[in-house]
Design a protein around this motif. Structure first.
Motif, PDB file in Angstrom:
ATOM      1  N   ASP A  40       0.848  -1.187   0.000  1.00 42.80           N
ATOM      2  CA  ASP A  40       0.000   0.000   0.000  1.00 42.80           C
ATOM      3  C   ASP A  40       0.888   1.244   0.000  1.00 42.80           C
ATOM      4  O   ASP A  40       2.000   1.224   0.539  1.00 42.80           O
ATOM      5  CB  ASP A  40      -0.873   0.054   1.259  1.00 42.80           C
ATOM      6  CG  ASP A  40      -1.712  -1.189   1.452  1.00 42.80           C
ATOM      7  OD1 ASP A  40      -2.833  -1.240   0.937  1.00 42.80           O
ATOM      8  OD2 ASP A  40      -1.203  -2.124   2.121  1.00 42.80           O
ATOM      9  N   PHE A  41       0.333   2.334  -0.529  1.00 41.43           N
ATOM     10  CA  PHE A  41       1.137   3.550  -0.670  1.00 41.43           C
ATOM     11  C   PHE A  41       0.245   4.780  -0.557  1.00 41.43           C
ATOM     12  O   PHE A  41      -0.814   4.840  -1.189  1.00 41.43           O
ATOM     13  CB  PHE A  41       1.838   3.517  -2.034  1.00 41.43           C
ATOM     14  CG  PHE A  41       2.590   4.761  -2.413  1.00 41.43           C
ATOM     15  CD1 PHE A  41       3.465   5.378  -1.522  1.00 41.43           C
ATOM     16  CD2 PHE A  41       2.455   5.305  -3.689  1.00 41.43           C
ATOM     17  CE1 PHE A  41       4.166   6.520  -1.886  1.00 41.43           C
ATOM     18  CE2 PHE A  41       3.151   6.441  -4.058  1.00 41.43           C
ATOM     19  CZ  PHE A  41       4.013   7.057  -3.159  1.00 41.43           C
ATOM     20  N   ALA A  42       0.674   5.750   0.246  1.00 36.65           N
ATOM     21  CA  ALA A  42      -0.033   7.036   0.304  1.00 36.65           C
ATOM     22  C   ALA A  42       0.954   8.139  -0.039  1.00 36.65           C
ATOM     23  O   ALA A  42       2.067   8.181   0.497  1.00 36.65           O
ATOM     24  CB  ALA A  42      -0.607   7.280   1.701  1.00 36.65           C
ATOM     25  N   MET A  43       0.563   8.999  -0.972  1.00 41.44           N
ATOM     26  CA  MET A  43       1.435  10.129  -1.332  1.00 41.44           C
ATOM     27  C   MET A  43       0.643  11.437  -1.303  1.00 41.44           C
ATOM     28  O   MET A  43      -0.463  11.523  -1.819  1.00 41.44           O
ATOM     29  CB  MET A  43       2.079   9.931  -2.704  1.00 41.44           C
ATOM     30  CG  MET A  43       1.118   9.753  -3.851  1.00 41.44           C
ATOM     31  SD  MET A  43       1.978   9.503  -5.427  1.00 41.44           S
ATOM     32  CE  MET A  43       2.000  11.165  -6.077  1.00 41.44           C
ATOM     33  N   ASP A  44       1.238  12.440  -0.648  1.00 41.82           N
ATOM     34  CA  ASP A  44       0.639  13.775  -0.618  1.00 41.82           C
ATOM     35  C   ASP A  44       1.472  14.740  -1.455  1.00 41.82           C
ATOM     36  O   ASP A  44       1.076  15.875  -1.668  1.00 41.82           O
ATOM     37  CB  ASP A  44       0.574  14.268   0.837  1.00 41.82           C
ATOM     38  CG  ASP A  44      -0.134  15.604   0.967  1.00 41.82           C
ATOM     39  OD1 ASP A  44      -1.268  15.716   0.467  1.00 41.82           O
ATOM     40  OD2 ASP A  44       0.446  16.544   1.550  1.00 41.82           O
TER      41      ASP A  44
END
Ligand code: NAD
Ligand code: COI
Length: 331
Positions: free
Chosen positions: A255-259
């Motif tokens: 999983d990956f979260a990028m802002d």
């Protein structure tokens, strides 16, 4: 005394109003336009200018501002990398920024995104919207079962650690300059490689300075656990996004979260509804169930915006009085 502000957004106006009410003796004028060689003349007659923009503060812009008698410049944000400091020095500019406006805003966003990834809220919410109220297959993972690796234990990283402690996660951390309190708690590992090897989830809080360019790349990803979860709210250039996409495709990264995104200027904070993204990579990432993309909004809270406005205007007044505010940029 008069302060002139550029690029004032609607969401900043309540904070500006508060500040004006608390400082009735100061005349304030502003525009929504950004500071450019053409708009510099709008500040004529002001003692200081207040700005926030991604556009460069070029020699031409600074000269145009100095030509109307304004050499006090207070930024409403942290980054000063878009200022021509040689020109600023020659023109004797006083410059301030807001290095700490609300670390909680950014830390909270990163930990919310990590929680959402662990509980698979994106596919779960989509299922519910389709009126599919079954449990499976969106089974979640618990935060307390995770070893979370924090890279960078400055203002924001330390708040993230406190949030993680509340969740009961095991925290490990790495910083080039360890914090004495965290060191006493035994949170630090000795190297990034050690953090990569031990962490189930990794979140970054280091600056995007040249030496940190692509800190997360194919080699570092190979050193991580299979099924690692990555969160980046710090700077886009910290990650080789192609390597991250390869990792997502192979399952190495679960999983990956990028802002933040290396090529975000001109892409983020724009309405693309009904239009094709100029960048197919972003469209691909947004479409994935296991990826959360946000457009550089970790900082974007009422408290952070208030601090950015209030601190920058206070610094502008200090410069106008001939004082040096604590947040003056030393250059
Ligand atoms: P900070 O300066 O307080 O802390 C940064 C820490 O990183 C320092 O302790 C430093 O020693 C450490 N560091 C630097 N390079 C390192 C490396 N290669 N390995 C290990 N440690 C390293 O900064 P902060 O206020 O905590 O902010 C962190 C970053 O968050 C900022 O630089 C900025 O890029 C980002 N940020 C993002 C948003 C957003 O809205 N997404 C908002 C504000 C800040
Ligand atoms: C910063 O302050 O460094 C940020 O990343 C937020 C900025 C877009 C206002």
């Amino acid at each position: 005394m008069k302060i002139f502000a550029y690029g004032i957004r609607d969401d900043e106006k309540p904070s500006l109003k508060d500040w004006e009410a608390a400082n009735p003796e100061i005349e304030v004028d502003y525009t929504q336009e950004l500071l450019t060689p053409e708009t510099a003349k709008l500040a004529a007659g002001a003692d200081s200018a207040v700005v926030y923009q991604q556009l460069d503060y070029t020699r031409e812009t600074l000269e145009a501002l100095a030509a109307v008698g304004v050499t006090n410049l207070s930024l409403r944000n942290v980054g000063t990398d878009n200022i021509d400091f040689d020109a600023a020095r020659e023109l004797k500019f006083n410059i301030s920024n807001v290095p700490v406006y609300s670390p909680n805003a950014i830390a909270e966003h990163s930990m919310i995104q990590l929680s959402r990834l662990l509980r698979r809220t994106k596919p779960m919410d989509e299922k519910v919207v389709r009126h599919d109220l079954r449990w499976a297959p969106t089974i979640g993972r618990e935060m307390r079962m995770q070893t979370v690796g924090i890279i960078g234990t400055g203002h924001i990283g330390r708040v993230a650690i406190n949030i993680l402690k509340g969740f009961g996660a095991k925290v490990i951390a790495y910083d080039k300059y360890p914090n004495a309190e965290l060191q006493a708690e035994g949170l630090y590992v000795d190297s990034l490689d050690e953090l990569f090897a031990q962490a189930d989830a990794i979140s970054l809080y280091v600056p995007g300075v040249p030496e940190n360019q692509h800190l997360i790349n194919a080699d570092s990803i190979a050193k991580m656990k299979d099924g690692v979860v990555l969160v980046n709210v710090a700077r886009g250039n910290l990650m080789d996004l192609d390597a991250v996409i390869d990792g997502l495709n192979s399952g190495k990264i679960a999983d990956f979260a990028m802002d933040v995104y290396e090529n975000e200027v001109g892409l983020f904070n724009k309405d693309w509804e009904g239009k094709e993204f100029p960048d197919p990579k972003i469209a691909d990432l947004i479409a994935r169930d296991n990826v959360l993309v946000t457009p550089h909004i970790a900082f974007y809270t009422t408290k952070a915006v208030q601090e950015m406005v209030h601190q920058s205007f206070d610094a502008a007044v200090a410069f106008a009085k001939g004082e040096t505010p604590a947040i003056a940029v030393k250059y």
